[in-house]
Design a protein around this motif. Structure first.
Motif, PDB file in Angstrom:
ATOM      1  N   ASN A   4      35.535  27.737  44.380  1.00 35.25           N
ATOM      2  CA  ASN A   4      35.297  29.165  44.272  1.00 35.25           C
ATOM      3  C   ASN A   4      35.040  29.753  45.659  1.00 35.25           C
ATOM      4  OD1 ASN A   4      33.936  31.727  43.800  1.00 35.25           O
ATOM      5  ND2 ASN A   4      33.809  31.103  41.656  1.00 35.25           N
ATOM      6  N   ALA A   6      34.746  33.373  48.037  1.00 34.14           N
ATOM      7  CA  ALA A   6      34.605  34.829  48.070  1.00 34.14           C
ATOM      8  C   ALA A   6      34.593  35.304  49.517  1.00 34.14           C
ATOM      9  CB  ALA A   6      33.313  35.255  47.370  1.00 34.14           C
ATOM     10  N   ASP A  38      39.604  29.770  43.069  1.00 36.70           N
ATOM     11  CA  ASP A  38      39.165  30.992  42.407  1.00 36.70           C
ATOM     12  C   ASP A  38      38.692  31.924  43.524  1.00 36.70           C
ATOM     13  OD1 ASP A  38      38.172  32.962  40.842  1.00 36.70           O
ATOM     14  OD2 ASP A  38      36.667  31.736  39.814  1.00 36.70           O
ATOM     15  N   ALA A  40      38.171  35.707  45.489  1.00 40.66           N
ATOM     16  CA  ALA A  40      37.912  37.134  45.284  1.00 40.66           C
ATOM     17  C   ALA A  40      37.497  37.781  46.596  1.00 40.66           C
ATOM     18  CB  ALA A  40      36.813  37.336  44.243  1.00 40.66           C
ATOM     19  N   VAL A  42      35.230  40.706  48.081  1.00 42.85           N
ATOM     20  CA  VAL A  42      34.001  41.350  47.623  1.00 42.85           C
ATOM     21  C   VAL A  42      33.605  42.447  48.606  1.00 42.85           C
ATOM     22  CG1 VAL A  42      31.540  40.973  47.183  1.00 42.85           C
ATOM     23  CG2 VAL A  42      33.232  39.253  46.479  1.00 42.85           C
ATOM     24  N   THR A  60      38.375  47.020  46.325  1.00 40.57           N
ATOM     25  CA  THR A  60      38.179  45.851  45.472  1.00 40.57           C
ATOM     26  C   THR A  60      37.176  46.197  44.386  1.00 40.57           C
ATOM     27  OG1 THR A  60      37.384  43.568  45.371  1.00 40.57           O
ATOM     28  CG2 THR A  60      36.430  44.973  47.067  1.00 40.57           C
ATOM     29  N   HIS A  62      35.158  44.030  43.049  1.00 38.23           N
ATOM     30  CA  HIS A  62      34.084  43.053  43.046  1.00 38.23           C
ATOM     31  C   HIS A  62      32.923  43.476  43.948  1.00 38.23           C
ATOM     32  CE1 HIS A  62      36.536  40.254  40.809  1.00 38.23           C
ATOM     33  NE2 HIS A  62      37.515  40.409  41.683  1.00 38.23           N
ATOM     34  N   ASP A  65      27.480  40.641  43.480  1.00 40.16           N
ATOM     35  CA  ASP A  65      27.107  39.659  42.461  1.00 40.16           C
ATOM     36  C   ASP A  65      28.106  38.509  42.395  1.00 40.16           C
ATOM     37  OD1 ASP A  65      28.907  41.697  41.555  1.00 40.16           O
ATOM     38  OD2 ASP A  65      28.626  41.008  39.501  1.00 40.16           O
ATOM     39  N   ARG A  66      29.343  38.778  42.836  1.00 39.92           N
ATOM     40  CA  ARG A  66      30.378  37.731  42.827  1.00 39.92           C
ATOM     41  C   ARG A  66      30.035  36.584  43.784  1.00 39.92           C
ATOM     42  NH1 ARG A  66      33.473  34.270  43.340  1.00 39.92           N
ATOM     43  NH2 ARG A  66      35.701  34.124  42.827  1.00 39.92           N
TER      44      ARG A  66
END
Length: 321
Positions: A4, A6, A38, A40, A42, A60, A62, A65-66
């Motif tokens: 993951n 970000a 995964d 993202a 942010v 975006t 996001h 919190d992401r």
């Protein structure tokens, strides 16, 4: 295991540095058997952000919190280098991430955000050579290394200028998924999986200015006669000083010794010749005062962390070497 990722953006984000992390971690390369992250993007400052490029914006859905579930949080370069008011909720999120075992990565000036979060305290870190002094002054507990491409002080990884973000991202992939995965991603990006040397080879250092006319004239003469062997006694005689007085004055005006100054100027000349000419290593060694190709290579590696041949390839392409 890294799954993951970000990337957190501030207003004034630099598109290239954002693109670097998107390219390495944001693309689906499962058709080549490569891992899919995964990923993202942010925002730390609302859904729409300006960028370093006028007229280009990024949006975006996001929010911060992401970051709570990310294994890796990246902070690309931003225009907000002079800011001392990064969003407190972002700094808190970065600290929590490190506390729970996640990694954080800065690209270029993103390192200032990590400094504001206190994540550089007592750690080695990389910074673009133009920002290294500012970073060291602002965060005196950080151990800034201005001559490297990136520093892995796990779980905090920092990279220097633009392209060194690629180096640091591939380093993380190599560390987590192994060299085969990192090499395949590098091949897709058409970049080397690992670069030799450090930032020193990219820093332009012009002839130092001296406030002392006598030493300044000697500096000019030395720069015009780099191919010649010269002693402190000979230089002192040109300045009409005793060797001891000359050495002391030289140190005061240049911040280094005559020997070290001469070595650095010879390496700079070698860099220019490697970049702009097809001369052989023996010829360059002779013109720069090193005498032999072996001596040139030794001093070049000591100063820049890479070989003359690697340097020539980097700046003129593989065919030049």
């Amino acid at each position: 295991m890294l799954k993951n990722v970000a990337t957190v953006l501030l207003d004034g984000v630099h598109p290239f540095e954002l693109g670097v992390v998107c390219e390495v971690f944001g693309l689906d390369r499962s058709d080549e058997g490569l891992p899919v992250y995964d990923f993202a993007v942010v925002s730390a400052a609302g859904p729409a952000l300006s960028t370093h490029v006028p007229g280009l914006t990024v949006s975006t859905p996001h929010g911060l919190d992401r970051l709570e579930e990310a294994d890796l949080i990246t902070v690309p370069a931003t225009d907000a280098i002079t800011s001392h008011d990064y969003p407190p909720e972002l700094l808190d999120a970065l600290r929590r991430a490190v506390d729970r075992g996640a990694r954080v990565l800065s690209v270029c000036s993103g390192v200032f955000v990590l400094g504001a979060a206190g994540l550089l305290d007592g750690r080695r870190c990389a910074a673009h050579w133009r920002h290294a002094d500012t970073l060291a002054r602002r965060y005196p507990r950080a151990m800034v290394e201005p001559d490297v491409l990136y520093v892995d002080a796990d779980p905090v990884i920092t990279s220097a200028g633009t392209a060194s973000g690629i180096d640091a991202c591939l380093h993380i992939v190599r560390k987590e998924q192994g060299p085969e995965v990192a090499n395949k991603i590098a091949r897709r990006m058409v970049v080397p999986p690992h670069r030799d040397g450090g930032q020193a080879q990219y820093i332009e250092r012009p002839l130092p200015k001296s406030s002392c006319d006598t030493v300044g004239q000697v500096l000019v003469w030395m720069e015009e006669h780099l191919h010649q062997e010269v002693t402190v006694e000979q230089l002192a005689a040109r300045a009409h000083m005793s060797p001891r007085t000359f050495a002391r004055r030289f140190q005061q005006e240049t911040g280094t010794t005559p020997h070290r100054w001469l070595l650095r100027q010879r390496v700079l000349l070698a860099q220019r010749l490697l970049e702009a000419t097809d001369e052989t290593m023996d010829t360059i060694a002779d013109r720069t005062g090193f005498g032999t190709a072996a001596a040139l290579r030794h001093q070049f590696v000591r100063a820049l962390g890479t070989t003359p041949n690697s340097y020539r390839r980097a700046f003129r392409g593989p065919q030049a070497a």
